[in-house]
Each structure stands twice: as C-alpha cells, then as structure tokens.
Motif scaffolding. Structure first.
Motif, PDB file in Angstrom:
ATOM      1  N   LEU A 122      34.567  27.147  38.533  1.00 32.70           N
ATOM      2  CA  LEU A 122      34.445  28.409  37.801  1.00 32.70           C
ATOM      3  C   LEU A 122      33.975  29.533  38.714  1.00 32.70           C
ATOM      4  CD1 LEU A 122      32.802  27.066  34.528  1.00 32.70           C
ATOM      5  CD2 LEU A 122      35.158  27.839  34.812  1.00 32.70           C
ATOM      6  N   LEU A 123      33.007  29.251  39.567  1.00 33.58           N
ATOM      7  CA  LEU A 123      32.515  30.268  40.487  1.00 33.58           C
ATOM      8  C   LEU A 123      33.605  30.698  41.463  1.00 33.58           C
ATOM      9  CD1 LEU A 123      28.984  28.782  41.187  1.00 33.58           C
ATOM     10  CD2 LEU A 123      29.435  30.978  40.081  1.00 33.58           C
ATOM     11  N   ALA A 124      34.385  29.746  41.948  1.00 33.32           N
ATOM     12  CA  ALA A 124      35.450  30.060  42.902  1.00 33.32           C
ATOM     13  C   ALA A 124      36.554  30.894  42.256  1.00 33.32           C
ATOM     14  CB  ALA A 124      36.028  28.777  43.480  1.00 33.32           C
ATOM     15  N   ALA A 125      36.785  30.668  40.956  1.00 40.72           N
ATOM     16  CA  ALA A 125      37.853  31.386  40.251  1.00 40.72           C
ATOM     17  C   ALA A 125      37.431  32.769  39.777  1.00 40.72           C
ATOM     18  CB  ALA A 125      38.322  30.560  39.055  1.00 40.72           C
ATOM     19  N   HIS A 126      36.138  33.028  39.749  1.00 39.40           N
ATOM     20  CA  HIS A 126      35.643  34.275  39.163  1.00 39.40           C
ATOM     21  C   HIS A 126      36.076  35.493  39.960  1.00 39.40           C
ATOM     22  CE1 HIS A 126      33.087  36.875  36.811  1.00 39.40           C
ATOM     23  NE2 HIS A 126      32.585  37.371  37.917  1.00 39.40           N
ATOM     24  N   ARG A 127      36.478  36.531  39.227  1.00 42.29           N
ATOM     25  CA  ARG A 127      36.844  37.813  39.827  1.00 42.29           C
ATOM     26  C   ARG A 127      35.900  38.896  39.316  1.00 42.29           C
ATOM     27  NH1 ARG A 127      42.808  38.974  38.369  1.00 42.29           N
ATOM     28  NH2 ARG A 127      42.297  37.792  36.468  1.00 42.29           N
ATOM     29  N   GLY A 129      34.201  41.969  37.650  1.00 43.78           N
ATOM     30  CA  GLY A 129      34.604  42.754  36.494  1.00 43.78           C
ATOM     31  C   GLY A 129      35.193  41.940  35.360  1.00 43.78           C
ATOM     32  N   ARG A 130      35.183  40.607  35.513  1.00 43.58           N
ATOM     33  CA  ARG A 130      35.752  39.750  34.498  1.00 43.58           C
ATOM     34  C   ARG A 130      34.765  38.632  34.151  1.00 43.58           C
ATOM     35  NH1 ARG A 130      40.737  41.067  33.599  1.00 43.58           N
ATOM     36  NH2 ARG A 130      41.224  39.142  32.485  1.00 43.58           N
ATOM     37  N   ALA A 131      35.045  37.910  33.084  1.00 43.26           N
ATOM     38  CA  ALA A 131      34.284  36.711  32.742  1.00 43.26           C
ATOM     39  C   ALA A 131      35.196  35.514  32.952  1.00 43.26           C
ATOM     40  CB  ALA A 131      33.808  36.762  31.294  1.00 43.26           C
ATOM     41  N   THR A 132      34.632  34.420  33.439  1.00 45.21           N
ATOM     42  CA  THR A 132      35.415  33.222  33.751  1.00 45.21           C
ATOM     43  C   THR A 132      34.883  32.073  32.902  1.00 45.21           C
ATOM     44  OG1 THR A 132      35.641  34.043  36.012  1.00 45.21           O
ATOM     45  CG2 THR A 132      36.238  31.748  35.614  1.00 45.21           C
ATOM     46  N   ARG A 133      35.720  31.605  31.984  1.00 42.73           N
ATOM     47  CA  ARG A 133      35.271  30.667  30.948  1.00 42.73           C
ATOM     48  C   ARG A 133      35.948  29.315  31.123  1.00 42.73           C
ATOM     49  NH1 ARG A 133      35.268  31.986  24.394  1.00 42.73           N
ATOM     50  NH2 ARG A 133      33.758  30.339  23.866  1.00 42.73           N
ATOM     51  N   ALA A 134      35.170  28.252  31.074  1.00 44.03           N
ATOM     52  CA  ALA A 134      35.743  26.908  31.138  1.00 44.03           C
ATOM     53  C   ALA A 134      36.621  26.664  29.920  1.00 44.03           C
ATOM     54  CB  ALA A 134      34.641  25.860  31.207  1.00 44.03           C
ATOM     55  N   ALA A 135      37.758  26.001  30.150  1.00 35.62           N
ATOM     56  CA  ALA A 135      38.612  25.531  29.062  1.00 35.62           C
ATOM     57  C   ALA A 135      38.666  24.010  29.139  1.00 35.62           C
ATOM     58  CB  ALA A 135      40.010  26.119  29.179  1.00 35.62           C
ATOM     59  N   TRP A 136      38.626  23.396  27.978  1.00 36.36           N
ATOM     60  CA  TRP A 136      38.644  21.934  27.886  1.00 36.36           C
ATOM     61  C   TRP A 136      39.880  21.542  27.092  1.00 36.36           C
ATOM     62  CZ3 TRP A 136      35.281  20.155  31.205  1.00 36.36           C
ATOM     63  CH2 TRP A 136      34.154  20.909  31.494  1.00 36.36           C
ATOM     64  N   HIS A 137      40.904  21.014  27.793  1.00 41.20           N
ATOM     65  CA  HIS A 137      42.191  20.704  27.184  1.00 41.20           C
ATOM     66  C   HIS A 137      42.737  21.930  26.447  1.00 41.20           C
ATOM     67  CE1 HIS A 137      41.773  16.502  28.261  1.00 41.20           C
ATOM     68  NE2 HIS A 137      40.572  16.489  27.732  1.00 41.20           N
ATOM     69  N   ALA A 140      38.882  27.079  24.781  1.00 39.52           N
ATOM     70  CA  ALA A 140      37.825  27.813  25.481  1.00 39.52           C
ATOM     71  C   ALA A 140      36.461  27.275  25.116  1.00 39.52           C
ATOM     72  CB  ALA A 140      37.904  29.298  25.142  1.00 39.52           C
ATOM     73  N   GLY A 141      35.591  27.182  26.118  1.00 35.94           N
ATOM     74  CA  GLY A 141      34.246  26.672  25.878  1.00 35.94           C
ATOM     75  C   GLY A 141      33.267  27.195  26.898  1.00 35.94           C
ATOM     76  N   THR A 142      32.328  26.367  27.277  1.00 38.10           N
ATOM     77  CA  THR A 142      31.313  26.719  28.263  1.00 38.10           C
ATOM     78  C   THR A 142      31.330  25.653  29.350  1.00 38.10           C
ATOM     79  OG1 THR A 142      29.695  25.547  26.882  1.00 38.10           O
ATOM     80  CG2 THR A 142      29.805  27.945  26.656  1.00 38.10           C
ATOM     81  N   PRO A 143      30.811  26.018  30.532  1.00 42.35           N
ATOM     82  CA  PRO A 143      30.073  27.212  30.971  1.00 42.35           C
ATOM     83  C   PRO A 143      30.968  28.454  31.076  1.00 42.35           C
ATOM     84  CG  PRO A 143      29.705  25.333  32.459  1.00 42.35           C
ATOM     85  CD  PRO A 143      30.855  24.989  31.582  1.00 42.35           C
ATOM     86  N   VAL A 144      30.285  29.594  31.297  1.00 40.27           N
ATOM     87  CA  VAL A 144      30.961  30.865  31.512  1.00 40.27           C
ATOM     88  C   VAL A 144      30.271  31.597  32.655  1.00 40.27           C
ATOM     89  CG1 VAL A 144      31.815  32.991  30.460  1.00 40.27           C
ATOM     90  CG2 VAL A 144      31.394  30.989  29.017  1.00 40.27           C
ATOM     91  N   VAL A 145      31.070  32.206  33.528  1.00 36.46           N
ATOM     92  CA  VAL A 145      30.542  33.004  34.634  1.00 36.46           C
ATOM     93  C   VAL A 145      30.730  34.486  34.312  1.00 36.46           C
ATOM     94  CG1 VAL A 145      30.681  33.492  37.107  1.00 36.46           C
ATOM     95  CG2 VAL A 145      31.137  31.180  36.282  1.00 36.46           C
ATOM     96  N   PHE A 146      29.667  35.265  34.505  1.00 35.50           N
ATOM     97  CA  PHE A 146      29.686  36.702  34.253  1.00 35.50           C
ATOM     98  C   PHE A 146      29.213  37.461  35.488  1.00 35.50           C
ATOM     99  CE2 PHE A 146      28.875  34.827  30.080  1.00 35.50           C
ATOM    100  CZ  PHE A 146      29.662  35.567  29.221  1.00 35.50           C
ATOM    101  N   ASP A 147      29.696  38.686  35.648  1.00 34.21           N
ATOM    102  CA  ASP A 147      28.974  39.629  36.486  1.00 34.21           C
ATOM    103  C   ASP A 147      27.645  39.910  35.785  1.00 34.21           C
ATOM    104  OD1 ASP A 147      31.186  39.721  38.106  1.00 34.21           O
ATOM    105  OD2 ASP A 147      31.714  41.802  37.663  1.00 34.21           O
ATOM    106  N   THR A 148      26.612  40.187  36.549  1.00 27.64           N
ATOM    107  CA  THR A 148      25.287  40.348  35.948  1.00 27.64           C
ATOM    108  C   THR A 148      25.249  41.477  34.920  1.00 27.64           C
ATOM    109  OG1 THR A 148      24.231  39.469  37.929  1.00 27.64           O
ATOM    110  CG2 THR A 148      22.849  40.760  36.458  1.00 27.64           C
ATOM    111  N   ALA A 149      25.868  42.601  35.234  1.00 27.42           N
ATOM    112  CA  ALA A 149      25.852  43.724  34.290  1.00 27.42           C
ATOM    113  C   ALA A 149      26.514  43.352  32.969  1.00 27.42           C
ATOM    114  CB  ALA A 149      26.557  44.931  34.914  1.00 27.42           C
ATOM    115  N   ASP A 150      27.600  42.594  33.023  1.00 27.60           N
ATOM    116  CA  ASP A 150      28.277  42.175  31.792  1.00 27.60           C
ATOM    117  C   ASP A 150      27.427  41.186  31.003  1.00 27.60           C
ATOM    118  OD1 ASP A 150      30.499  43.769  32.225  1.00 27.60           O
ATOM    119  OD2 ASP A 150      31.585  42.208  33.307  1.00 27.60           O
TER     120      ASP A 150
END
Length: 202
Positions: A122-127, A129-137, A140-150
């Motif tokens: 998830l950290l490697a995929a994060h861009r 200005g966006r949120a990066t959310r784990a998907a399970w099959h 959408a679920g968790t964990p989720v990666v955010f920019d701190t401001a978001d």
C-alpha cells in the motif's frame, strides 16, 4: 529521490464488547497480543507508530514496551463513542508532533491477516494527493494510506464507528484500491465465531 517520512496509526482502543473477551488489542497471538503484532507489522514496514489505546491501557502499554518499544501511545478517553474517537485522538497526537509525516497508514488492531507485505504494498502504491485503500477480493477495506493533511480532514469528519469512511465517501475520485488478498487477509475478529478462523488466537 526524497524518502517519505511514513507513520502508522493503529486503532486499538475498542472494548471488544461483541467478542465478549475484553479488549481485542489484548487477545493472545502466539507469544504476544494483537496490539503488539499490529505495531510490529507497521514498524517492520518502515513506519513510526502511534497506537490508540483505551480499556486496559496500562496492560497494552506494558506489552508494547516489551515487544515494540518504539511505538508511542495515546489514550482515548471517549473510546466508547466509536472508532472515530480513536482516529481523532491519534490524529491530534500526530498533528502536535514536532515533525509531521508525509503519509500515514491507518490499521485496525483486529485484522491479524494484515502483514508487513500488505502495508509495504500500500505504501509503495500510494500517490501524493490520493488515498490508497486495501481491497480484499475486490472489496474495499483497510488498511488505508493517506497524506497527512487528508487524514486530518478525515478525522474532522469522522463520527461514530465510521472512521475515515466519511472522507472517502465524499472523495471517491481520490481513492485508489490496491488488491491485497494474494498476500494477506482482511478478515477481522469481531464476534466469537471469528476466532475459529485464527488458530493462533489463544
């Protein structure tokens, strides 16, 4: 390339009332408990760690000192009001730190199938200005990666047990899903029947 300062928040302040065995953070897992397992996963993925703790906070802190001493903790006084209270408390703690991280991954303590490869993917995929959310099959679920401001904005919107979901619902165009079922599991431990899926839980 500038290295991003990565942080992890582990939401571990729930009482575990539906499970009927006390706080899920203190469920035995092999030779430790779930809260130390989650904190160590995040630390091994290269994150500094803050753990939101609630009932039996002293015991949780004692375990963390023994198994993941680098993790800091924040006590959630209103943990009974839901996951949003834990998120707000952890984010306030983060916002008051001398140096804010660039990105923050939010983990739940009751997902023992979330491992270091999941967090690292998830950290490697994060861009930015966006949120990066784990998907399970595909779900959408968790964990989720955010920019701190978001994440700060998400905590301000959070109510009850919604956590950061309100922010993601308002900004679906900013949320990227990353499939993780090939390297981990998003199943949580919520009710007694869930325990059967995890023989490591004592």
């Amino acid at each position: 390339m500038t290295l991003l300062y990565r942080h992890a928040i582990v939401l571990a302040a729930g009482s575990g009332s539906r499970l009927g065995r006390g706080p899920k953070a203190l469920l035995p897992w092999n030779d430790e408990v779930l809260v130390t397992r989650a904190a160590r996963v995040a630390a091994h993925a290269g994150c500094s760690v803050t753990v939101a703790v609630g009932p039996e906070a002293r015991t949780a802190r004692r375990w963390l000192r023994a198994r993941c001493a680098s993790a800091s903790t924040v006590y959630v006084r209103d943990a009974a009001s839901g996951m949003s209270a834990s998120l707000r408390a952890a984010v306030r703690h983060l916002a008051s730190a001398p140096a804010r991280p660039h990105v923050v991954v939010v983990l739940l303590v009751d997902q023992p199938g979330v491992n270091e490869p999941v967090v690292s993917r998830l950290l490697a995929a994060h861009r930015p200005g966006r949120a990066t959310r784990a998907a399970w099959h595909g779900v959408a679920g968790t964990p989720v990666v955010f920019d701190t401001a978001d994440l700060i904005a998400a905590a301000a919107l959070a109510q009850g047990d919604s956590g950061a979901r309100s922010w993601m619902s308002r900004h679906p165009h900013l949320v990227d899903r990353v499939e993780c079922a090939d390297i981990g599991s998003g199943a949580d431990v919520d009710i007694p029947d869930d325990l059967a899926a995890w023989p490591q839980l004592g």
